[in-house]
Design a protein around this motif. Structure first.
Motif, PDB file in Angstrom:
ATOM      1  N   MET A  21       3.589  43.807 -31.504  1.00 18.85           N
ATOM      2  CA  MET A  21       4.184  42.468 -31.603  1.00 18.85           C
ATOM      3  C   MET A  21       5.234  42.427 -32.712  1.00 18.85           C
ATOM      4  O   MET A  21       6.272  41.777 -32.576  1.00 18.85           O
ATOM      5  CB  MET A  21       3.102  41.425 -31.844  1.00 18.85           C
ATOM      6  N   ALA A  22       4.943  43.142 -33.805  1.00 20.51           N
ATOM      7  CA  ALA A  22       5.908  43.177 -34.913  1.00 20.51           C
ATOM      8  C   ALA A  22       7.193  43.886 -34.472  1.00 20.51           C
ATOM      9  O   ALA A  22       8.299  43.415 -34.780  1.00 20.51           O
ATOM     10  CB  ALA A  22       5.291  43.882 -36.109  1.00 20.51           C
ATOM     11  N   LEU A  23       7.050  44.998 -33.750  1.00 17.97           N
ATOM     12  CA  LEU A  23       8.236  45.715 -33.243  1.00 17.97           C
ATOM     13  C   LEU A  23       9.060  44.817 -32.332  1.00 17.97           C
ATOM     14  O   LEU A  23      10.286  44.749 -32.418  1.00 17.97           O
ATOM     15  CB  LEU A  23       7.804  46.958 -32.447  1.00 17.97           C
ATOM     16  N   GLU A  24       8.348  44.138 -31.447  1.00 15.85           N
ATOM     17  CA  GLU A  24       9.017  43.243 -30.484  1.00 15.85           C
ATOM     18  C   GLU A  24       9.701  42.089 -31.224  1.00 15.85           C
ATOM     19  O   GLU A  24      10.839  41.734 -30.892  1.00 15.85           O
ATOM     20  CB  GLU A  24       7.959  42.703 -29.504  1.00 15.85           C
ATOM     21  N   ALA A  25       8.998  41.537 -32.230  1.00 21.60           N
ATOM     22  CA  ALA A  25       9.551  40.410 -32.993  1.00 21.60           C
ATOM     23  C   ALA A  25      10.839  40.826 -33.694  1.00 21.60           C
ATOM     24  O   ALA A  25      11.796  40.057 -33.760  1.00 21.60           O
ATOM     25  CB  ALA A  25       8.532  39.926 -34.010  1.00 21.60           C
ATOM     26  N   HIS A  26      10.853  42.059 -34.203  1.00 22.52           N
ATOM     27  CA  HIS A  26      12.048  42.561 -34.881  1.00 22.52           C
ATOM     28  C   HIS A  26      13.229  42.599 -33.899  1.00 22.52           C
ATOM     29  O   HIS A  26      14.335  42.181 -34.226  1.00 22.52           O
ATOM     30  CB  HIS A  26      11.766  43.957 -35.439  1.00 22.52           C
ATOM     31  N   GLU A  27      12.969  43.099 -32.688  1.00 19.04           N
ATOM     32  CA  GLU A  27      14.031  43.163 -31.669  1.00 19.04           C
ATOM     33  C   GLU A  27      14.494  41.768 -31.247  1.00 19.04           C
ATOM     34  O   GLU A  27      15.634  41.577 -30.849  1.00 19.04           O
ATOM     35  CB  GLU A  27      13.530  43.910 -30.432  1.00 19.04           C
ATOM     36  N   LEU A  28      13.553  40.810 -31.313  1.00 22.38           N
ATOM     37  CA  LEU A  28      13.883  39.450 -30.866  1.00 22.38           C
ATOM     38  C   LEU A  28      14.528  38.608 -31.969  1.00 22.38           C
ATOM     39  O   LEU A  28      14.843  37.445 -31.756  1.00 22.38           O
ATOM     40  CB  LEU A  28      12.617  38.759 -30.340  1.00 22.38           C
TER      41      LEU A  28
END
Lengths: 214, 165
Positions: A21-28
């Motif tokens: 989720m943290a990786l995805e949040a960074h991309e978002l």
């Protein structure tokens, strides 16, 4: 200014790990997340704050003890909104950061008195985008109606707002631009959205003015 | 039937979206129904007719969605609310908007070049008491899927999570 998604539910309550989720949040486009029932950490350049969500069921004593315990651990406390009496009790409690789930309550649960209490005590009101995304037809219309009413009180009393995805999966997470676009549907303009997204980051690392103590 | 002169044709815009999770390639027709349902549900039938959304191209995990010029915002917001297609959970990530399909197809090409090809691991893992295998791997991101079931549960993890299991 930290751009924060104010509530996500990683595994085991969701299907995605907090790291993913943290990786995805960074991309978002997010800088931080509040992850429920997860220890604080930093991953992929995203700061993950620990959060506690208190559901509707517990009694006042249980809510008080959970809030007290969370204050000691430094966790971010979200309390599920209920009827007007419960909301007044929660808003008057020290250590509560966010009143969540307003969209699930009736029209009288959050009125001008509770709005003023939220503004005075600095308790943020959560705008969950999850029901706007996942619901359809009448249930979504009800949610929109509650949010329009909330916006009316927000314009008058200017209580703090936070915006959250309440994502249980990376598929339910949305980008900052998408947060902004969805918030525009309920009448929140870009400065309001920016303020709401930055609010939780401000609580976790406050920059208070220097005070002279005599 | 004669075609209309260019000045009388309606102007259109094309929106490029990426379909998540990776590895799910929905049928263009099913995606069209999902997008139209989302537009009509959020904005109503009159606005849906004005937006006139259609899936005009689908290449792997990318799709190009058409709308009338001036209705891009309505389409983009509706695309945020697409959560499933033909029973599969998906999310549509808007990448770009353009006046021509060709420029978006060039973008698809450049995006596909940037996706690192990570070899899949054949090992089995146990997540929440279920035997899972890796279904997609890209950088640190690893998608695992329950073994042996159609429409099985999918978990979204990282390489570090797999090491911890």
């Amino acid at each position: 200014m930290k751009i924060t998604d104010a509530c996500v539910h990683p595994r085991p309550s969701g299907d995605s790990s907090v790291r993913r989720m943290a990786l995805e949040a960074h991309e978002l486009g997010f800088d931080s997340l509040i992850a429920i029932d997860t220890p604080a950490c930093e991953y992929g350049g995203v700061e993950v704050f620990s959060g506690v969500e208190i559901p509707l069921a517990p009694t006042q004593q249980e809510v008080t003890s959970t809030v007290k315990h969370s204050r000691e651990t430094g966790a971010f406390v979200l309390v599920q909104a209920g009827d007007n009496g419960r909301n007044r009790m929660v808003l008057g409690m020290r250590g509560v950061h966010v009143l969540a789930g307003i969209h699930d309550t009736d029209r009288y649960a959050f009125d001008h008195v509770t709005a003023k209490m939220a503004a005075d005590n600095g308790v943020a009101i959560d705008i969950s985008l999850a029901p706007l995304i996942s619901e359809r037809e009448v249930p979504r219309q009800r949610v929109l109606d509650r949010y329009y009413d909330l916006m009316l009180l927000y314009r008058r009393f200017e209580f703090p707002l936070v915006i959250s995805s309440h994502a249980r999966s990376v598929l339910e997470m949305r980008s900052v631009r998408e947060f902004s676009a969805l918030a525009s549907v309920i009448g929140l303009d870009i400065p309001d959205v920016e303020k709401a997204l930055a609010y939780t980051g401000g609580i976790q690392s406050p920059h208070s003015p220097v005070r002279v103590i005599q | 039937m004669t075609s209309r002169p260019p000045t009388l044709r309606e102007k259109r815009r094309y929106v490029l979206v990426r379909i998540d999770p990776a590895g799910i390639v929905p049928d263009a027709k099913e995606l069209y129904y999902a997008v139209n349902d989302a537009v009509a549900s959020l904005w109503g039938d009159a606005a849906a007719a004005r937006v006139h959304a259609a899936v005009v191209a689908a290449e792997g995990e990318f799709a190009v969605v058409r709308c009338r010029r001036g209705t891009e915002r309505e389409l983009a917001i509706a695309l945020i609310t697409v959560t499933s297609c033909n029973g599969e959970r998906i999310a549509l990530r808007t990448l770009a908007t353009s006046g021509t399909i060709e420029s978006l197809k060039e973008l698809i090409g450049s995006h596909q070049e940037n996706i690192p090809a990570t070899p899949l691991q054949s090992e089995e893992y146990t997540v929440d008491g279920r035997t899972v295998v890796v279904s997609h791997c890209s950088g640190q991101k690893v998608d695992v899927i329950e073994k042996g079931f159609k429409n099985a549960t999918r978990f979204f993890l990282t390489t570090e999570d797999l090491e911890d299991i």
